[in-house]
Write an enzyme that holds these catalytic residues in place. Structure first.
Site, mmCIF file in Angstrom:
data_model
loop_
_atom_site.group_PDB
_atom_site.id
_atom_site.type_symbol
_atom_site.label_atom_id
_atom_site.label_comp_id
_atom_site.label_asym_id
_atom_site.label_seq_id
_atom_site.Cartn_x
_atom_site.Cartn_y
_atom_site.Cartn_z
ATOM 1 N N CYS A 2 0.837 -1.201 0.000
ATOM 2 C CA CYS A 2 0.000 0.000 0.000
ATOM 3 C C CYS A 2 0.875 1.256 0.000
ATOM 4 C CB CYS A 2 -0.878 0.031 1.233
ATOM 5 S SG CYS A 2 -1.874 -1.429 1.428
ATOM 6 N N ARG A 27 4.134 -0.421 -6.037
ATOM 7 C CA ARG A 27 4.301 -1.178 -4.805
ATOM 8 C C ARG A 27 3.078 -2.017 -4.448
ATOM 9 N NH1 ARG A 27 8.035 1.991 -1.197
ATOM 10 N NH2 ARG A 27 7.091 0.782 0.442
ATOM 11 N N TRP A 75 -3.312 -2.585 -1.395
ATOM 12 C CA TRP A 75 -3.046 -3.980 -1.743
ATOM 13 C C TRP A 75 -3.790 -4.780 -0.687
ATOM 14 C CZ3 TRP A 75 -0.339 -8.194 0.498
ATOM 15 C CH2 TRP A 75 0.005 -9.217 -0.391
ATOM 16 N N ASN A 100 -1.264 2.044 6.224
ATOM 17 C CA ASN A 100 -0.501 0.882 5.738
ATOM 18 C C ASN A 100 -0.219 -0.008 6.928
ATOM 19 O OD1 ASN A 100 -0.362 2.080 3.291
ATOM 20 N ND2 ASN A 100 1.857 2.381 3.283
ATOM 21 N N GLY A 101 -0.249 -1.303 6.729
ATOM 22 C CA GLY A 101 0.052 -2.225 7.820
ATOM 23 C C GLY A 101 -1.164 -3.054 8.170
ATOM 24 N N GLU A 483 15.411 -18.794 -8.972
ATOM 25 C CA GLU A 483 15.089 -17.411 -9.314
ATOM 26 C C GLU A 483 14.454 -17.343 -10.711
ATOM 27 O OE1 GLU A 483 14.682 -14.738 -7.877
ATOM 28 O OE2 GLU A 483 14.881 -13.196 -9.405
ATOM 29 N N LYS A 487 10.744 -15.865 -11.462
ATOM 30 C CA LYS A 487 10.468 -14.807 -12.450
ATOM 31 C C LYS A 487 9.351 -15.245 -13.395
ATOM 32 C CE LYS A 487 11.911 -11.966 -11.145
ATOM 33 N NZ LYS A 487 12.691 -11.967 -9.950
ATOM 34 N N GLU A 490 5.976 -15.300 -11.592
ATOM 35 C CA GLU A 490 5.541 -13.948 -11.214
ATOM 36 C C GLU A 490 4.903 -13.195 -12.372
ATOM 37 O OE1 GLU A 490 8.302 -11.694 -7.990
ATOM 38 O OE2 GLU A 490 9.372 -12.409 -9.742
ATOM 39 N N HIS A 506 14.147 -38.249 -7.776
ATOM 40 C CA HIS A 506 13.407 -38.523 -6.544
ATOM 41 C C HIS A 506 11.969 -37.995 -6.616
ATOM 42 C CE1 HIS A 506 16.983 -40.095 -4.777
ATOM 43 N NE2 HIS A 506 17.638 -38.969 -5.015
ATOM 44 N N LYS A 605 5.524 -4.754 -4.783
ATOM 45 C CA LYS A 605 6.977 -4.571 -4.838
ATOM 46 C C LYS A 605 7.603 -4.678 -3.466
ATOM 47 C CE LYS A 605 10.796 -3.438 -6.878
ATOM 48 N NZ LYS A 605 11.389 -4.564 -7.619
HETATM 49 C C1 G6P Z 1 8.206 -8.873 -2.886
HETATM 50 C C2 G6P Z 1 8.704 -8.528 -4.265
HETATM 51 C C3 G6P Z 1 9.892 -9.398 -4.621
HETATM 52 C C4 G6P Z 1 10.977 -9.274 -3.557
HETATM 53 C C5 G6P Z 1 10.428 -9.587 -2.161
HETATM 54 C C6 G6P Z 1 11.424 -9.224 -1.077
HETATM 55 O O1 G6P Z 1 7.648 -10.141 -2.894
HETATM 56 O O2 G6P Z 1 7.683 -8.682 -5.223
HETATM 57 O O3 G6P Z 1 10.416 -8.986 -5.874
HETATM 58 O O4 G6P Z 1 12.016 -10.142 -3.861
HETATM 59 O O5 G6P Z 1 9.263 -8.811 -1.916
HETATM 60 O O6 G6P Z 1 11.601 -7.836 -1.094
HETATM 61 P P1 G6P Z 1 12.877 -7.071 -0.571
HETATM 62 O O7 G6P Z 1 12.561 -5.619 -0.784
HETATM 63 O O8 G6P Z 1 13.001 -7.412 0.889
HETATM 64 O O9 G6P Z 1 14.041 -7.542 -1.354
#
Ligand code: G6P
Length: 610
Positions: A2, A27, A75, A100-101, A483, A487, A490, A506, A605
């Site tokens: 948020c 975000r 969010w 926020n929170g 990773e 990606k 996501e 396995h 984000k």
């Molecule tokens: C969210 C983002 C990811 C990120 C993760 C950790 O899930 O979408 O891209 O890797 O948070 O965020 P940070 O800011 O702690 O790296």
């Protein structure tokens, strides 16, 4: 996650608030809303689900007119994505609140407030704040006192900004667990959850600390700490450069950020290497003293940053001769862990605000860690401020939700950390110099990797019609496979799973058929022959493979295998170099699928709630 923006000025604030929301939209963004107090001291509120643009269009049709206002991008946590649940939340058309929170005791408070006659219109936890302040206002003459009384009853995390039609010149704000920054203007003042929102209107910022409340009007800012003492907080001149419209020649921020990686990594290295070693200062004052004494490293992170930590474990244990554990922050913080003597706690975070990682850092202070280091991209973040040491990744603002350049600069920092710690643990000068030399070649190698763009784009159609995919890697390329899978899921919404290639037999081998593309990350290293056996296991079961490899590894394309040659590079930097083709693959698959690449559904984000 948020986003909050607030402004009090002599001019109309709706434009400032909307621009701020647009800058925060990356975000968290399922809905947005704005409230201003107009000349006749009434609240004008507009909310919309979807993008901030939907709110902007609504304001174009029905302008809101006020010189004080608050706005929010939401969010969803409590309650679905609806206009009713979007912020600001109101009480009796007098109090307006953005938050926020998460308020953890919201159910109890809701019941108490309902018993007092307050009617709730949303399913959110935030609405209790509005009614609580309204209620406290009855027994407190001053809005700030009412806010202080209200926050004493809140459990959980909040960054909140409040307006009152009965006191229409003030924004009162409170921070506990969710960041807030005050923007200092001339004859106007602002508040936001991130300075990026306010860069068009000011460069001067005051970061609130945990437990602070503040009273903001056009010409004055008063701050009180958690002990209710009036405090002065430093005004910081920001040098952050952020151009909201700045995709340049690129179609998406993500593609721009992928292409920025050579330069981002160059920045991360700048001034931090001598000819033969890594300079301790890169990690902040006192780094050498701390590194000399540590015997174990505990890494904590979430998401992509967690994958960076996993690579670092391979590096630290094999080259720096130090034991290392890596754990997801949300697990670490809620279990009793054993702290080895003389342990260094390392948090890795692009934003420096991720709630679980920040909570883990705070927890570690009571657990007997020798010290803390954060690898972070935001100099003003809570993690940087609350850690003993910090390595700034200098990736520049990363706007795409899917992390790219933040990850490769984190890895760069972690490889430097391996040398910085290793030199006190028997890593000899030649070994240090060899890693430094490899690091110096990294920007150029990343440039070569980025040039694979068109070749990878050509592979993407093979994936776009698939529902599942499997990523394989061994050793320090296993986290890179993870990773790559992250990606792809996501941004293309294709189910992707990563496996350490040796684990294939396995279980996952049962999944192999021509509908399950298998992506193999295969640099030419000591595990290559083992990996080739795994490749044969897939081939024997009719799997279709996409192998990202070095020419010298001698894979050849055929009916079942597409080989993409990645540039030859020093083994130690290979995890960083091989990340790029996987990022490009997910990007081009997402393009074909037509998803929202920079703002994928349901994601945020910076995750500032648990
Ligand atoms: C969210 C983002 C990811 C990120 C993760 C950790 O899930 O979408 O891209 O890797 O948070 O965020 P940070 O800011 O702690 O790296």
């Amino acid at each position: 996650m948020c986003g909050i923006v607030g402004a009090t000025s002599e001019r109309r604030v709706s434009g400032i608030l909307l621009e701020g929301l647009k800058r925060l939209e990356y975000r968290g963004y399922d809905s947005a809303g704005i409230a201003v107090i107009d000349k006749s001291q009434h609240l004008q509120t507009i909310k919309r689900t979807g993008k901030v643009q939907a709110l902007a269009d609504a304001i174009d049709e029905t302008p809101v007119d006020g010189t004080i206002g608050i706005a929010h991008t939401r969010w969803a946590t409590h309650g679905g994505v609806t206009e009713r649940n979007a912020h600001p939340h109101l009480s009796e058309h007098e109090i307006a609140v953005v938050h926020n929170g998460i308020i953890e005791n919201h159910e109890t408070l809701r019941e108490q407030l309902q018993a007092l006659g307050y009617e709730f219109v949303s399913q959110t936890d935030t609405e209790v704040i509005a009614h609580l302040i309204h209620h406290e206002r009855k027994t407190h003459n001053d809005l700030l006192d009412a806010l202080k009384a209200a926050v004493r009853q809140l459990e959980g995390a909040y960054g909140t900004v409040v307006m009152d039609t009965k006191d229409p010149e003030r924004l009162v704000v409170a921070r506990s667990g969710s960041p807030l920054v005050i923007g200092v203007g001339i004859g106007e003042n602002f508040v936001a959850s991130d300075q990026l929102a306010l860069l068009p209107v000011t460069r001067k910022f005051i970061y609130l600390e945990e437990g602070d409340v503040a009273d903001i009007n056009r010409s004055d800012i008063k701050i009180y700490d958690s002990a209710n003492e009036a405090v002065e907080r430093e005004v910081i001149d920001s040098d952050v450069n952020y151009d909201a419209g700045g995709k340049g020649q690129y179609r998406h921020f993500m593609l721009k950020e992928i292409h920025e990686q050579p330069i981002a990594v160059r920045n991360a290295l700048e001034g931090r290497l001598s000819e033969t070693t890594v300079l301790d200062d890169a990690f902040g004052e006192g780094a050498a003293d701390l590194f000399k004494t540590i015997e174990h490293v505990q890494i904590i992170a979430c998401g992509t940053s967690y994958h960076a930590g996993m690579v670092a474990k391979y590096w630290l244990e094999s080259m720096a001769n130090i034991s290392c554990n890596v754990e997801i922050a949300s697990e670490f913080r809620y279990r009793q862990s054993f702290v080895r003597p003389n342990s260094l706690l390392v948090t890795i975070s692009q934003s420096g605000e991720t709630a679980d990682t920040l909570a883990a850092l705070r927890l570690s202070k009571e657990m007997g860690y020798r010290g803390s280091l954060t690898i972070c991209n935001v100099a003003t973040s809570s993690m940087v401020r609350e850690s003993d040491l910090a390595f700034m990744t200098r990736a520049g603002a990363e706007i795409g939700v899917a992390s790219t350049k933040a990850f490769t600069t984190q890895l760069t920092g972690l490889l430097m950390l391996t040398v910085a710690i290793g030199k006190y643990r028997g890593m000899n000068e030649q070994q240090q110099a060899a890693i430094v030399k490899a690091l110096q070649t990294l920007p150029a190698k990343l440039e070569e990797a980025v040039e694979l763009d068109t070749e990878i784009e050509a592979l993407a159609p093979d994936f776009a019609s698939k529902d599942h995919s499997l990523f394989l890697g061994r050793g320090n390329q296993y986290p890179i496979a993870m990773e790559g899978a992250l990606k792809l899921k996501e941004i293309s919404y294709i189910h992707a799973e990563a496996y350490a290639a040796g684990e294939l037999k396995h279980g996952p081998l049962a999944l192999i058929d021509e509908e399950m593309p298998v992506i193999v990350v295969a640099p030419n290293n000591e595990l290559l022959e083992k990996l080739k056996s795994n490749v044969e296991e897939v081939r024997a079961r009719g799997g279709i493979m996409y192998v990202f490899s070095d020419k010298n590894a001698r894979f050849t394309s055929d009916d079942t295998m597409n080989v993409l040659n990645v540039c030859h590079c020093d083994e130690v930097i290979a995890p960083i170099v091989y990340t790029i083709p996987l990022q490009l693959l997910s990007y081009y698959v997402a393009i074909i699928k037509g998803t929202d690449v920079d703002q994928p559904r349901n994601l945020a984000k910076s995750v500032t709630v648990e």
